[in-house]
Design a protein around this motif. Structure first.
Motif, mmCIF file in Angstrom:
data_model
loop_
_atom_site.group_PDB
_atom_site.id
_atom_site.type_symbol
_atom_site.label_atom_id
_atom_site.label_comp_id
_atom_site.label_asym_id
_atom_site.label_seq_id
_atom_site.Cartn_x
_atom_site.Cartn_y
_atom_site.Cartn_z
ATOM 1 N N SER A 1 0.815 -1.217 0.000
ATOM 2 C CA SER A 1 0.000 0.000 0.000
ATOM 3 C C SER A 1 0.848 1.266 0.000
ATOM 4 N N PHE A 2 2.037 1.214 0.600
ATOM 5 C CA PHE A 2 2.926 2.369 0.610
ATOM 6 C C PHE A 2 3.284 2.800 -0.812
ATOM 7 N N LEU B 1 -0.230 15.856 -5.897
ATOM 8 C CA LEU B 1 0.566 17.061 -5.680
ATOM 9 C C LEU B 1 0.954 17.713 -7.002
ATOM 10 N N GLY B 2 1.153 16.908 -8.039
ATOM 11 C CA GLY B 2 1.429 17.474 -9.360
ATOM 12 C C GLY B 2 0.264 18.321 -9.853
ATOM 13 N N ILE B 3 -0.934 17.794 -9.671
ATOM 14 C CA ILE B 3 -2.134 18.552 -10.056
ATOM 15 C C ILE B 3 -2.266 19.796 -9.193
ATOM 16 N N VAL C 1 2.563 6.803 -5.317
ATOM 17 C CA VAL C 1 2.303 7.169 -6.711
ATOM 18 C C VAL C 1 1.102 8.108 -6.801
ATOM 19 N N VAL C 2 0.038 7.776 -6.077
ATOM 20 C CA VAL C 2 -1.152 8.631 -6.071
ATOM 21 C C VAL C 2 -0.818 10.012 -5.518
ATOM 22 N N VAL D 1 8.956 12.314 -10.301
ATOM 23 C CA VAL D 1 9.425 11.533 -9.141
ATOM 24 C C VAL D 1 9.067 10.069 -9.303
ATOM 25 N N ILE D 2 7.920 9.806 -9.901
ATOM 26 C CA ILE D 2 7.484 8.414 -10.106
ATOM 27 C C ILE D 2 8.496 7.675 -10.950
#
Length: 251
Positions: free
Chosen positions: A151-152, A163-165, A157-158, A250-251
């Motif tokens: 889950s981490f 934060l990008g949006i 990723v989410v 970052v992803i």
């Protein structure tokens, strides 16, 4: 050929797991730097998140409390940094380095009580085990590569996408960029520069600390390990530049 493909997929899978704490550290530092501050205390905040996540996770026997405790510990470290650099105008580099030393020391102080009998319970650890998505996790190659993480990883990723949006497509994000790039102009626009700095530096510190929680819970199996962060915070600071200050990259 199949063995080669399987090896590559296993390598990428392991790399994603190993890189997840770097994702959190880099993302938190990007948010901090977007507000116009360079916080070199990422390593210290990750240590603080690791120790407090372990302590609260063990004490409360709760995965949620482990995550919340880690986040709050990182935010506390960021608050110290923020007060010194934003309010008292102390040197950012010196303050960040001091935070790293402080965070490392206090984390080892609290974490040393959980080196043998302090392992997190199975109920807490099970929350952070790799997931199995029916119909997807068992797909050849793709299942392991995309649908078999803990889950981490997925939350990280989410969080990058959110934060990008936020930074690029909202009025608050535009104000944040203005605060970081030209605080005088932002102030002239009516933006509360000090408030924006405080809020986003604290959020950045909390996110960095989640990387420390990942290390102690997932990598170290819920048992305190001295020097568990071991330079990951410094690598995260460097990765901010490689990511071009973009949460998506970052992803």
């Amino acid at each position: 050929m199949n063995e080669t493909v399987s090896y590559i997929i296993s390598f990428v899978y392991a790399a994603v797991l190993a890189g997840t704490p770097l994702l959190y550290g880099t993302l938190g530092e990007i948010l901090t730097e977007k507000s116009g501050n360079l916080n070199l205390g990422v390593e210290g905040m990750m240590y603080m998140g690791a120790s407090m996540g372990l302590v609260l996770g063990y004490t409360c026997d709760s995965a949620i409390m482990a995550v919340i405790g880690a986040f709050l510990a990182g935010a506390l470290g960021a608050l110290i940094y923020c007060f010194l650099t934003v309010t008292l105008k102390a040197n950012q580099n010196v303050t960040g380095l001091t935070l790293t030393i402080f965070g490392t020391g206090i984390a080892n102080l609290f974490g040393s009580n959980y080196t043998t009998s302090g392992a997190l319970g199975e109920g807490v650890m099970s929350v952070f085990k790799s997931v199995s998505i029916p119909g997807l996790s068992n797909l050849p190659y793709v299942g392991k590569l995309l649908f078999s993480y803990n889950s981490f990883v997925y939350f990280g990723v989410v969080l990058c996408i959110v934060l990008g949006i936020y930074i690029n497509h909202t009025s608050q994000g535009r104000s944040l960029r203005a605060v970081g790039e030209n605080p005088a102009a932002a102030d002239a626009m009516g933006v509360n520069v000090t408030l924006y700095k405080y809020v986003h530096i604290l959020l950045g510190g909390g996110i960095c600390a989640l990387g420390g929680a990942y290390v102690i819970i997932v990598t170290c199996n819920g048992l305190w390990t001295y020097n568990c962060i071991n330079g990951l915070g410094w690598i995260a600071v460097a990765l901010v530049i490689f990511a071009g200050w973009s949460p998506y990259r970052v992803i």
